[in-house]
Enzyme design. Sequence first.
Site, PDB file in Angstrom:
ATOM      1  N   HIS A   1       0.842  -1.197   0.000  1.00  0.00           N
ATOM      2  CA  HIS A   1       0.000   0.000   0.000  1.00  0.00           C
ATOM      3  C   HIS A   1       0.874   1.242   0.000  1.00  0.00           C
ATOM      4  O   HIS A   1       2.073   1.187   0.302  1.00  0.00           O
ATOM      5  CB  HIS A   1      -0.935   0.013   1.201  1.00  0.00           C
ATOM      6  CG  HIS A   1      -0.217   0.144   2.524  1.00  0.00           C
ATOM      7  ND1 HIS A   1       0.498  -0.887   3.104  1.00  0.00           N
ATOM      8  CD2 HIS A   1      -0.088   1.200   3.376  1.00  0.00           C
ATOM      9  CE1 HIS A   1       1.020  -0.481   4.243  1.00  0.00           C
ATOM     10  NE2 HIS A   1       0.706   0.788   4.433  1.00  0.00           N
TER      11      HIS A   1
ATOM     12  N   ASP B   1       0.639   5.086   1.837  1.00  0.00           N
ATOM     13  CA  ASP B   1      -0.075   5.577   3.008  1.00  0.00           C
ATOM     14  C   ASP B   1      -1.243   6.489   2.637  1.00  0.00           C
ATOM     15  O   ASP B   1      -1.091   7.483   1.910  1.00  0.00           O
ATOM     16  CB  ASP B   1       0.884   6.334   3.936  1.00  0.00           C
ATOM     17  CG  ASP B   1       1.764   5.398   4.750  1.00  0.00           C
ATOM     18  OD1 ASP B   1       1.364   4.242   4.961  1.00  0.00           O
ATOM     19  OD2 ASP B   1       2.852   5.839   5.172  1.00  0.00           O
TER      20      ASP B   1
ATOM     21  N   HIS C   1       4.739   0.292   0.180  1.00  0.00           N
ATOM     22  CA  HIS C   1       5.490  -0.441   1.193  1.00  0.00           C
ATOM     23  C   HIS C   1       4.644  -1.550   1.807  1.00  0.00           C
ATOM     24  O   HIS C   1       3.421  -1.597   1.624  1.00  0.00           O
ATOM     25  CB  HIS C   1       6.050   0.498   2.277  1.00  0.00           C
ATOM     26  CG  HIS C   1       5.022   1.341   2.949  1.00  0.00           C
ATOM     27  ND1 HIS C   1       4.483   2.483   2.393  1.00  0.00           N
ATOM     28  CD2 HIS C   1       4.439   1.232   4.171  1.00  0.00           C
ATOM     29  CE1 HIS C   1       3.612   3.030   3.216  1.00  0.00           C
ATOM     30  NE2 HIS C   1       3.563   2.278   4.310  1.00  0.00           N
TER      31      HIS C   1
ATOM     32  N   ARG D   1       5.282   6.631  13.266  1.00  0.00           N
ATOM     33  CA  ARG D   1       5.180   7.224  11.942  1.00  0.00           C
ATOM     34  C   ARG D   1       4.749   8.680  12.032  1.00  0.00           C
ATOM     35  O   ARG D   1       3.811   9.001  12.762  1.00  0.00           O
ATOM     36  CB  ARG D   1       4.164   6.456  11.085  1.00  0.00           C
ATOM     37  CG  ARG D   1       4.125   6.910   9.635  1.00  0.00           C
ATOM     38  CD  ARG D   1       3.102   6.129   8.835  1.00  0.00           C
ATOM     39  NE  ARG D   1       1.770   6.713   8.914  1.00  0.00           N
ATOM     40  CZ  ARG D   1       0.669   6.142   8.449  1.00  0.00           C
ATOM     41  NH1 ARG D   1       0.739   4.931   7.896  1.00  0.00           N
ATOM     42  NH2 ARG D   1      -0.512   6.746   8.549  1.00  0.00           N
TER      43      ARG D   1
END
Length: 297
Positions: free
Chosen positions: A96, A98, A251, A266
Amino acid sequence: MSTLDIRKVTAHIGAHVFGVDISQPLDDKTVAALREALNVHKALVFDDVRLDDAGQQAFARRFGDLTTAHPTVAAVDGAPNVLPVDSEQGSANQWHTDVTFVLNPPQASTLRSITLPPYGGETLIANSAAAYRQLPQPLRTLADTLWAEHTNDHDYAVPVEEVDEVRAAQRARFTSIKFRTAHPVVRVHPLTGERGLFIGGFAQRLVGLSVGESRRILDLLQSYVVRPENILRHRWSPNQLVLFDNRITQHYAVANYDKLPRRLHRVTVAGDVPAGVEGKESHSIEGDAAHYTPVAA
């Protein structure tokens, strides 16, 4: 300016960065050099960083305004811009990019190691521009014309057979605000002009096609993204930070650590509205993400 030493990790993606202490304030020339390195390598790895949440946010802010942690998932206590990526909440073991279900997904993401398992737990990052370049010309021509609907209204992290009451509650939070956005399948990077395949796990359907037709075409295009030659397989060490360009990568968090504790933090940088090869911009179908992210100029 710091004396940067940038060393490629693979031919198509990834570089280690030495010669800069990102826990300290960075001058404009250093930031510009890091931005250029990010444009070239798509993902940058920094070792031996001494950052807390505030320091990670300060570093990410040098690349633009920050988003909040997530449109629907809770932030770290006292740090509204920091998302805990915690194994206790499940692993995002599907390819995916983000938050592509909103109108302007983050331009860049930073991940910082907090708690690591003794083995496994790598993060894979793929170069979607390299994937686009590798498409045969007829597929490139087709992809240039396609648009995909991205949505958070599906569970990209947990197989259906593993959904219990806890997972169901997590899914309910993740989809507590429904988002649907139409993005070009081929996105033009606003700084480099590169074309990249802008698909991944949140892209559930191609505009104008059935779900079944969409899946076959998306799977074909995705097979180029996940070629081993296009992937950085990052094995985490303590006190590391990875910065990657969310506009032109995908990623995947590898769930190969026997459900041992694994936690990253994150912080994401607000992005622009994607545009396709003809300059047409993405448009929102459902859901307002104004509480989550400003739109980058």
